[in-house]
Motif scaffolding. Structure first.
Motif, short mmCIF file in Angstrom:
data_model
loop_
_atom_site.label_atom_id
_atom_site.label_comp_id
_atom_site.label_asym_id
_atom_site.label_seq_id
_atom_site.Cartn_x
_atom_site.Cartn_y
_atom_site.Cartn_z
N HIS A 140 38.78 61.18 -50.04
CA HIS A 140 39.55 62.36 -49.66
C HIS A 140 40.27 62.07 -48.34
O HIS A 140 39.66 61.59 -47.39
N GLY A 185 41.18 63.19 -53.34
CA GLY A 185 41.76 64.43 -52.86
C GLY A 185 42.67 64.16 -51.68
O GLY A 185 42.39 63.29 -50.86
N THR A 187 44.74 66.54 -48.79
CA THR A 187 44.95 67.90 -48.30
C THR A 187 45.66 67.89 -46.95
O THR A 187 45.25 67.15 -46.04
N THR A 220 37.59 74.65 -41.95
CA THR A 220 38.60 74.57 -43.00
C THR A 220 38.65 73.16 -43.59
O THR A 220 38.82 72.98 -44.80
N TYR A 223 35.79 72.88 -45.86
CA TYR A 223 36.08 73.59 -47.09
C TYR A 223 36.95 72.75 -48.02
O TYR A 223 36.72 72.69 -49.24
N ALA A 224 37.97 72.09 -47.45
CA ALA A 224 38.85 71.26 -48.27
C ALA A 224 38.08 70.17 -48.99
O ALA A 224 38.43 69.78 -50.11
N VAL A 227 35.97 71.31 -52.63
CA VAL A 227 36.54 71.73 -53.91
C VAL A 227 36.01 70.86 -55.05
O VAL A 227 36.00 69.63 -54.95
N SER A 231 39.41 70.67 -59.56
CA SER A 231 40.46 71.39 -58.83
C SER A 231 40.93 70.55 -57.65
O SER A 231 40.30 69.57 -57.28
N VAL A 233 43.12 70.97 -53.68
CA VAL A 233 43.77 71.79 -52.67
C VAL A 233 44.76 70.89 -51.93
O VAL A 233 44.36 70.01 -51.16
N SER A 234 46.03 71.11 -52.17
CA SER A 234 47.04 70.26 -51.54
C SER A 234 47.33 70.68 -50.11
O SER A 234 47.70 69.85 -49.27
N GLU A 235 47.17 71.98 -49.81
CA GLU A 235 47.50 72.46 -48.48
C GLU A 235 46.75 73.75 -48.17
O GLU A 235 46.58 74.61 -49.04
N LEU A 236 46.30 73.86 -46.94
CA LEU A 236 45.66 75.07 -46.45
C LEU A 236 46.32 75.47 -45.14
O LEU A 236 46.73 74.62 -44.36
#
Length: 247
Positions: A140, A185, A187, A220, A223-224, A227, A231, A233-236
């Protein structure tokens, strides 16, 4: 939540700019979650001090002096890990600098330093780490962005340009990871103003009520990483509720 949220046992993390501020908060969070953290920074004293505190609490952390502007140094750090049978499971590109000047007063050296640190540095790290993640089948990458990637303001020309470029690079890498390896991943985290030395040393009169804790952004990041595999998450985006520069 299912996944690895709060449990990073057996994973190796590399955090750039990891000695203090947001980087220090991220290093602590990942170590608390069980990851073995490589704290990469140019500030040896602060990095070693943080690692000593983490190790004293039972976490696993090691400092490595690294200037992300130097592609040979980046390659050496990642290569040394590989030679010892280790790998980077989690890469957090956090290192960043800024020069708060109007464009008419900037020097070429200042522009080069900001863009090289904030944009080329993360790209150098990704070049070394991503292909190895593909070979290993997972990992990731988290790139720390900024509200300046979406909306700029005066005295932020090179900083905004570098963060906008990193956002575009992150989105491209996300798409390539979808194609190359489902186990990887990618993010981007757009973080609003934080009460860290990065802000306070440049703007000592800043209204801290308008800023957020770096620990929130570090959460955050965690959290990324949580996932589930099905699934992505590309952006938060995480900003103070009173953030004046968003959107």
């Amino acid at each position: 939540m299912s996944g690895v949220y709060g449990d990073l046992q057996g994973r190796q993390a590399l955090v750039t700019g990891g000695a203090r501020g947001l980087g220090g908060a991220i290093s602590r969070r990942l170590a608390e979650a069980g990851a073995s953290v490589l704290v990469a920074d140019v500030r040896k004293d602060l990095g070693e001090e943080l690692c000593a505190r983490l190790e004293a609490s039972g976490a696993r952390a090691r400092f490595v002096k690294l200037d992300v502007c130097d592609p040979q140094a980046v390659a050496a750090v990642v290569g040394d890990l590989e030679e010892t049978g280790q790998r980077v499971d989690i890469l957090v590109n956090n290192a960043a600098v800024d020069v708060s000047k109007a464009i008419e007063h900037l020097t070429a050296d200042e522009v080069t330093r900001v863009v090289t640190t904030n944009l080329l540095g993360p790209m150098y790290l990704c070049l070394e780490v991503y292909r190895r993640m593909v070979a290993h089948g997972g990992g990731h990458i988290v790139n720390i962005l900024s509200t300046a990637a979406n909306r700029t303001w005066t005295e932020a020309g090179p900083y905004s340009a570098s963060k906008s470029g990193l956002r575009a690079f992150t989105h491209t890498l996300f798409k390539e990871a979808q194609r190359d390896c489902p186990g990887i991943g990618v993010t981007g985290i757009i973080a609003g103003g934080m009460e860290t030395a990065f802000i306070m040393e440049r703007f000592p009169d800043a209204d801290v009520s308008m800023l957020q804790s770096p620990e929130i952004v570090a959460d955050t990041v965690l959290y990324a990483l949580s996932v589930p595999a099905g699934s992505a998450v590309s952006e938060l985006v995480v900003v103070p509720r009173r953030e004046p520069s968003w959107p």
